[in-house]
Design a protein around this motif. Sequence first.
Motif, mmCIF file in Angstrom:
data_model
loop_
_atom_site.group_PDB
_atom_site.id
_atom_site.type_symbol
_atom_site.label_atom_id
_atom_site.label_comp_id
_atom_site.label_asym_id
_atom_site.label_seq_id
_atom_site.Cartn_x
_atom_site.Cartn_y
_atom_site.Cartn_z
ATOM 1 N N ARG A 107 0.852 -1.174 0.000
ATOM 2 C CA ARG A 107 0.000 0.000 0.000
ATOM 3 C C ARG A 107 0.894 1.232 0.000
ATOM 4 O O ARG A 107 1.904 1.251 0.718
ATOM 5 C CB ARG A 107 -0.863 -0.013 1.282
ATOM 6 N N PRO A 108 0.583 2.271 -0.778
ATOM 7 C CA PRO A 108 -0.550 2.487 -1.686
ATOM 8 C C PRO A 108 -0.221 2.147 -3.140
ATOM 9 O O PRO A 108 -0.916 2.606 -4.047
ATOM 10 C CB PRO A 108 -0.774 3.990 -1.535
ATOM 11 N N PRO A 111 -4.054 -1.320 -5.330
ATOM 12 C CA PRO A 111 -5.333 -1.266 -4.613
ATOM 13 C C PRO A 111 -5.593 -2.557 -3.838
ATOM 14 O O PRO A 111 -5.013 -3.608 -4.133
ATOM 15 C CB PRO A 111 -6.354 -1.073 -5.731
ATOM 16 N N PHE A 112 -6.496 -2.488 -2.878
ATOM 17 C CA PHE A 112 -6.753 -3.613 -1.980
ATOM 18 C C PHE A 112 -7.200 -4.864 -2.717
ATOM 19 O O PHE A 112 -6.868 -5.981 -2.324
ATOM 20 C CB PHE A 112 -7.792 -3.221 -0.927
ATOM 21 N N ARG A 115 -4.133 -6.511 -3.918
ATOM 22 C CA ARG A 115 -3.248 -6.968 -2.851
ATOM 23 C C ARG A 115 -3.727 -8.287 -2.239
ATOM 24 O O ARG A 115 -2.922 -9.072 -1.736
ATOM 25 C CB ARG A 115 -3.145 -5.901 -1.754
ATOM 26 N N ARG A 187 2.688 0.833 4.860
ATOM 27 C CA ARG A 187 2.717 1.745 3.723
ATOM 28 C C ARG A 187 4.139 1.842 3.192
ATOM 29 O O ARG A 187 5.064 2.194 3.925
ATOM 30 C CB ARG A 187 2.210 3.130 4.150
ATOM 31 N N CYS A 212 0.651 -6.439 -8.679
ATOM 32 C CA CYS A 212 1.253 -5.766 -7.523
ATOM 33 C C CYS A 212 2.772 -5.647 -7.709
ATOM 34 O O CYS A 212 3.367 -4.612 -7.392
ATOM 35 C CB CYS A 212 0.939 -6.530 -6.242
#
Length: 269
Positions: A107-108, A111-112, A115, A187, A212
Motif C-alpha cells: 500500500r498504496p 489497490p486492496f 493486494r 505503507r 502488484c
Amino acid sequence: MSKWVFLRGLMREARHWGEFPELFRATVPEADITLLELPGNGRLHKERSPARVEDMTEACRRQLVSQGILPPYHLFALSLGAMVAVDWAARYPQEVAGCVLLNTSLRPVSPFYQRLRPRNYPTLLTLAMPGLRQRNFARQESLLLQLTSNRCATQADVLTAWIGYQRDHPVSYSNAWRQLYAAMRYRAPQHAPSMPLLILAGGADRLIDPRCSLNLAHLWQAPLAVQAAAGHDLTLDAGDWVAEQVRNWLAAIPAQAGETADAGFVSLD
C-alpha cells in the motif's frame, strides 16, 4: 561470502522454504544463508506477533545481532517478509546490500483488490476461525497449499510436511490476525531504497494479483522477472528459476562503486 537473510510470509516458518536454501547455495555458492522466523511463527510461535511491520523488522535485527551475524545483508523475502525487507532497507540502508522481493503487495502502490484477491476472502475468513485452526490442521494446510502453489497443491509429501510444521509450531489465531493487520496497514516508501533491488513474481499467483509486483517495479524502476506458471509460493513452484534469476541479477550489478545498474522489465516463462 555474502550474508543472505531469508524471510517468509504470513503464518509461515523457516521450514516452509523446503529444499530451496540448498538449491540456492548450489546456484549462488558465495551465499551464507540465515533463515529467520517472524515473531509468532516457527520456533517463535509462542511469542506475540507485532501488529506493525516496523516492529517485525526490529525483531529480525535483534535476532541477527544475538547470533553474532552483523551487516551488511542481502535480504531475500517473500510476501509479508518482503514488506519487512522493504522497511528494513528504507530505514537502515547501511545494513542492506541488496533486496530480492518475491510476490509482495504494498500500500498504496496497489489497490486492496489486487493486494488480496476478493475471491479468497471466504477461504481466509474460514481459516481465521479459532475452532477450525485448532481442530483441523490438515484442512487448514491443504487450503493454504491450494492457494499458494500451482505445482505442489496435490503433492502429498509437501502437504504432510506442512501439517507437521503447524502441529509442531501452531500459529495462534491472535498472532495470525496481528500479522495480517500489519500487512494491511504497512505503507511503502514512495522512493525505492538505495541498494540494488530485484522483484520476482509468479504470473499465476492465485492469492495476490501479479500486477502488484509490476506496479512496484514500475514505481521504483526496478528490474522485474515473472515466471508465468508459478503461484504465490514462488520458490516452491519455480525454485530453480528463482535461483537463476538471482544469480544473473548479481552478475549484472556493477562491481565499481558509484555505478548504477539499468532497471528493466523482463517477463520469463
